[in-house]
Design an enzyme around this catalytic site. Structure first.
Site, PDB file in Angstrom:
ATOM      1  N   GLY A   1       8.719   8.196   0.072  1.00 36.40           N
ATOM      2  CA  GLY A   1       8.342   7.350  -1.044  1.00 36.40           C
ATOM      3  C   GLY A   1       8.312   5.885  -0.661  1.00 36.40           C
TER       4      GLY A   1
ATOM      5  CD  GLU B   1      -1.476 -11.424   1.770  1.00 39.45           C
ATOM      6  OE1 GLU B   1      -1.441 -10.847   0.677  1.00 39.45           O
ATOM      7  OE2 GLU B   1      -0.723 -11.118   2.727  1.00 39.45           O
TER       8      GLU B   1
ATOM      9  N   GLY C   1       9.928  14.490   4.182  1.00 40.53           N
ATOM     10  CA  GLY C   1       9.215  14.180   2.943  1.00 40.53           C
ATOM     11  C   GLY C   1       7.825  14.780   2.957  1.00 40.53           C
TER      12      GLY C   1
ATOM     13  CG  HIS D   1     -27.516  27.590  -5.567  1.00 41.54           C
ATOM     14  ND1 HIS D   1     -26.259  28.124  -5.378  1.00 41.54           N
ATOM     15  CD2 HIS D   1     -28.372  28.337  -4.837  1.00 41.54           C
ATOM     16  CE1 HIS D   1     -26.351  29.168  -4.567  1.00 41.54           C
ATOM     17  NE2 HIS D   1     -27.630  29.315  -4.223  1.00 41.54           N
TER      18      HIS D   1
ATOM     19  N   GLY E   1       4.874 -16.820  -0.594  1.00 46.09           N
ATOM     20  CA  GLY E   1       5.133 -17.551  -1.824  1.00 46.09           C
ATOM     21  C   GLY E   1       6.277 -16.954  -2.611  1.00 46.09           C
TER      22      GLY E   1
ATOM     23  CD  GLU F   1       9.580  17.647  -0.572  1.00 48.13           C
ATOM     24  OE1 GLU F   1       8.904  16.775  -0.021  1.00 48.13           O
ATOM     25  OE2 GLU F   1      10.341  17.412  -1.545  1.00 48.13           O
TER      26      GLU F   1
ATOM     27  CB  VAL G   1      17.329  15.063   6.093  1.00 44.96           C
ATOM     28  CG1 VAL G   1      17.491  14.411   7.458  1.00 44.96           C
ATOM     29  CG2 VAL G   1      16.008  15.813   6.020  1.00 44.96           C
TER      30      VAL G   1
HETATM   31  P1  NAI Z   1       6.013  10.748  -2.465  1.00 44.68           P
HETATM   32  O1  NAI Z   1       6.921  10.288  -3.523  1.00 44.68           O
HETATM   33  O2  NAI Z   1       4.647  11.198  -2.804  1.00 44.68           O
HETATM   34  O3  NAI Z   1       6.681  11.920  -1.652  1.00 44.68           O
HETATM   35  C1  NAI Z   1       7.958  11.785  -1.062  1.00 44.68           C
HETATM   36  C2  NAI Z   1       8.480  13.160  -0.795  1.00 44.68           C
HETATM   37  O4  NAI Z   1       9.676  13.056  -0.072  1.00 44.68           O
HETATM   38  C3  NAI Z   1       8.779  13.943  -2.050  1.00 44.68           C
HETATM   39  O5  NAI Z   1       8.207  15.209  -1.913  1.00 44.68           O
HETATM   40  C4  NAI Z   1      10.296  13.990  -2.076  1.00 44.68           C
HETATM   41  O6  NAI Z   1      10.788  15.153  -2.693  1.00 44.68           O
HETATM   42  C5  NAI Z   1      10.623  13.973  -0.600  1.00 44.68           C
HETATM   43  N1  NAI Z   1      11.932  13.470  -0.255  1.00 44.68           N
HETATM   44  C6  NAI Z   1      12.577  12.404  -0.782  1.00 44.68           C
HETATM   45  N2  NAI Z   1      13.780  12.237  -0.176  1.00 44.68           N
HETATM   46  C7  NAI Z   1      13.880  13.226   0.758  1.00 44.68           C
HETATM   47  C8  NAI Z   1      14.865  13.588   1.696  1.00 44.68           C
HETATM   48  N3  NAI Z   1      15.983  12.883   1.818  1.00 44.68           N
HETATM   49  N4  NAI Z   1      14.640  14.649   2.488  1.00 44.68           N
HETATM   50  C9  NAI Z   1      13.492  15.348   2.381  1.00 44.68           C
HETATM   51  N5  NAI Z   1      12.536  15.056   1.505  1.00 44.68           N
HETATM   52  C10 NAI Z   1      12.704  14.002   0.702  1.00 44.68           C
HETATM   53  O7  NAI Z   1       5.990   9.552  -1.406  1.00 44.68           O
HETATM   54  P2  NAI Z   1       5.076   9.299  -0.135  1.00 44.68           P
HETATM   55  O8  NAI Z   1       4.408  10.527   0.335  1.00 44.68           O
HETATM   56  O9  NAI Z   1       5.930   8.552   0.797  1.00 44.68           O
HETATM   57  O10 NAI Z   1       3.990   8.353  -0.731  1.00 44.68           O
HETATM   58  C11 NAI Z   1       4.345   7.203  -1.472  1.00 44.68           C
HETATM   59  C12 NAI Z   1       3.284   6.863  -2.452  1.00 44.68           C
HETATM   60  O11 NAI Z   1       2.158   6.340  -1.775  1.00 44.68           O
HETATM   61  C13 NAI Z   1       2.747   8.051  -3.231  1.00 44.68           C
HETATM   62  O12 NAI Z   1       3.497   8.319  -4.384  1.00 44.68           O
HETATM   63  C14 NAI Z   1       1.392   7.596  -3.590  1.00 44.68           C
HETATM   64  O13 NAI Z   1       1.462   6.844  -4.788  1.00 44.68           O
HETATM   65  C15 NAI Z   1       0.987   6.702  -2.465  1.00 44.68           C
HETATM   66  N6  NAI Z   1       0.080   7.392  -1.553  1.00 44.68           N
HETATM   67  C16 NAI Z   1      -1.036   7.986  -2.004  1.00 44.68           C
HETATM   68  C17 NAI Z   1      -1.893   8.623  -1.148  1.00 44.68           C
HETATM   69  C18 NAI Z   1      -3.104   9.227  -1.641  1.00 44.68           C
HETATM   70  O14 NAI Z   1      -3.323   9.240  -2.831  1.00 44.68           O
HETATM   71  N7  NAI Z   1      -3.950   9.756  -0.754  1.00 44.68           N
HETATM   72  C19 NAI Z   1      -1.626   8.723   0.263  1.00 44.68           C
HETATM   73  C20 NAI Z   1      -0.435   8.095   0.622  1.00 44.68           C
HETATM   74  C21 NAI Z   1       0.377   7.473  -0.263  1.00 44.68           C
END
Ligand code: NAI
Length: 461
Positions: A267, A34, A178, A440, A114, A201, A235
């Site tokens: 993402g 790590e 996003g 309840h 690593g 979004e 955007v």
């Molecule tokens: P995401 O994939 O969940 O969401 C990204 C969003 O950005 C999507 O709605 C997509 O349509 C939008 N997007 C992509 N390109 C864009 C653009 N150029 N302009 C505007 N919108 C755009 O990714 P996010 O929220 O960054 O999270 C990444 C990952 O991290 C998630 O898939 C999840 O696996 C994990 N995560 C989970 C959480 C939880 O479970 N509480 C919290 C945070 C992250």
């Protein structure tokens, strides 16, 4: 001469440290390489610090609403340095706990960056020249925030999730690009701490992958709270300092937005570059994810990959589960592959979202004979007592068959999901859930009620 172990693991995040702890518990000699402190994105730049700051937001909301309960405290103020210090204290406590767990199980933590020296030989080389070999090698280098081509994430005006979690000021106006899990959690947090938030979004709705009715609960709640949202936008660019201007197209019209900070949450990408994968024989897909089979085996015998490095949900608990599968494979225990459809998800914005199993749309797409039942927290006694009535429970089931999906929005949804996850996992029927007694008054009785309604004999509507 390289030191030899039963298993050598590259990366000490949830995937890597779970492989180390589980492997050590099974009696294997483990080395964990790590480059930073153990804990990975989840503990240092993701789940834990984000939930900690969202807790600060919740305390602020509670105090703001206190007068409604007859408790007079005046208008609360935010001391961000204190909030950040608490966040760090929580992270440090958990990190120390993890370090002592690893030590207690005699895991050799090798500090440094690593990379694979020889995959067929399962040999890792660390930056200082140290080498170790293993009967098995587990790759768990995780993921990093993705950006948009042409947008420079400088950590000053344009921020990734890493920067937001360390932000020592509240921008007066924030654009969040996003509206996925991270975007919605940050929109909720930044709004609560006083920023004027605009969420941009690309898709027609926020929270892709979430059941449409549940995502709509969040959309409406955000709008009511004053979070501005634009969906279906493209955007075009981000320019300038003080103010920073975001240019975007919406329904063919170009708009501009002046802000003080931009958060990019579009993402994450796998961290598969620079770890010696090229020419190693380990297959990587066009998006950079390491290709594995159901037992987390890569194309090279004895080399496994887990966590965000593989193209499965980027969630800490998925990393834990994959680590267990990988170690069971190492031990020759022939583990069952994970069922990714049933993974529990939790999104900690306000209102919270949690789900497991198929959304209504996906269940229909896959040809299931779908029935659904929806009950709202507006009629639930505990939710009314709490003053948290935004939200719903939705059950998606096969007609006269098992529950296919459980979808929640509302108070403590992320905790309430545990029962829904059991129902989905054990393929319970609505009648079986309906026959269970729910205490309840609790929030959880809404789940029982929603299931009972599917039998055609609900109590409360
Ligand atoms: P995401 O994939 O969940 O969401 C990204 C969003 O950005 C999507 O709605 C997509 O349509 C939008 N997007 C992509 N390109 C864009 C653009 N150029 N302009 C505007 N919108 C755009 O990714 P996010 O929220 O960054 O999270 C990444 C990952 O991290 C998630 O898939 C999840 O696996 C994990 N995560 C989970 C959480 C939880 O479970 N509480 C919290 C945070 C992250």
């Amino acid at each position: 001469m390289a030191e030899h172990f039963d298993v050598v693991i590259l990366g000490g995040g949830p995937g890597g440290y779970a492989a180390a702890l589980y492997g050590a518990a099974a009696g294997l000699r483990i080395a964990l390489v790590e480059e930073s402190r153990v804990g990975g994105t989840c503990l240092h730049r993701g789940c834990i610090p984000a939930k900690e700051l969202l807790q600060t937001a919740e305390v602020l909301r509670t105090v703001r609403d206190a007068a409604e309960f007859g408790v007079g405290v005046g208008e609360p103020t935010l001391d961000l340095p204190v909030a950040l210090a608490r966040k760090q204290k929580v992270v440090d406590k958990l990190t120390k706990g993890l370090e002592s767990l690893l030590k207690g199980r005699q895991v050799t933590v090798v500090p440094g960056t690593g990379m694979i020296a020889d995959a067929a030989d399962r040999r890792l080389r660390v930056a200082d020249g140290t080498e170790c070999t293993g009967d098995a090698l587990v790759l768990a280098t995780g993921s990093a925030p993705r950006s948009i081509p042409g947008i420079d994430v400088d950590g000053e005006r344009v921020l990734s999730s890493d920067h937001v979690l360390a932000l020592d000021r509240v921008p007066a106006r924030t654009a969040i690009i996003g509206g996925g899990a991270i975007g919605c959690e940050f929109a909720s947090y930044l709004h609560d701490v006083g920023s004027e938030v605009t969420l941009l979004e690309a898709l027609p709705a926020i929270l892709p992958g979430v059941d449409a009715q549940v995502a709509d609960v969040v959309f409406r709640a955000f709008r009511r709270r004053g979070i501005s949202m634009h969906t279906g936008v493209h955007v075009e660019g981000v320019e300038g300092v003080e103010p920073t201007v975001v240019r975007f197209t919406e329904a063919g019209n170009v708009s501009t937005l002046e802000v003080d900070a931009v958060v990019v949450s579009v993402g994450r990408r796998p961290r598969s570059e620079g770890i010696g994968l090229e020419g190693s024989g380990v297959a990587v897909d066009p998006h950079g994810y390491v290709v594995v089979d159901g037992c987390m085996r890569t194309a090279v015998p004895g080399v496994y990959a887990v966590g965000d490095l593989v193209a499965t949900p980027a969630l800490a608990h998925v990393g834990f589960a994959e680590a267990i599968v990988a170690i069971k494979s190492v031990l020759g225990e022939d583990p069952a592959p994970l069922d990714y459809d049933k993974v529990p998800w939790g999104i900690y914005c306000h209102p919270e979202v949690a789900f497991s199993g198929l959304t209504e749309a996906v269940a229909r797409e896959r040809g299931h004979d779908v029935v659904t039942s929806v009950h709202r927290f507006g009629g639930n006694s505990r939710a009314i007592v709490l003053g948290e009535t935004d939200g719903m429970v939705k059950i998606v089931a096969e007609r006269d068959g098992p529950v296919l999906g459980v979808h929640l929005a509302g108070p403590w949804a992320t905790e309430l999901l545990a029962e829904g996850y059991l129902a989905v996992s054990w393929e319970a029927t609505a009648a079986e859930i309906g026959a269970l007694i729910h205490a309840h008054p609790t929030l959880s009785e809404l789940f029982g009620e929603t299931a009972l309604a599917l039998t055609g004999r609900g109590l409360h509507g």
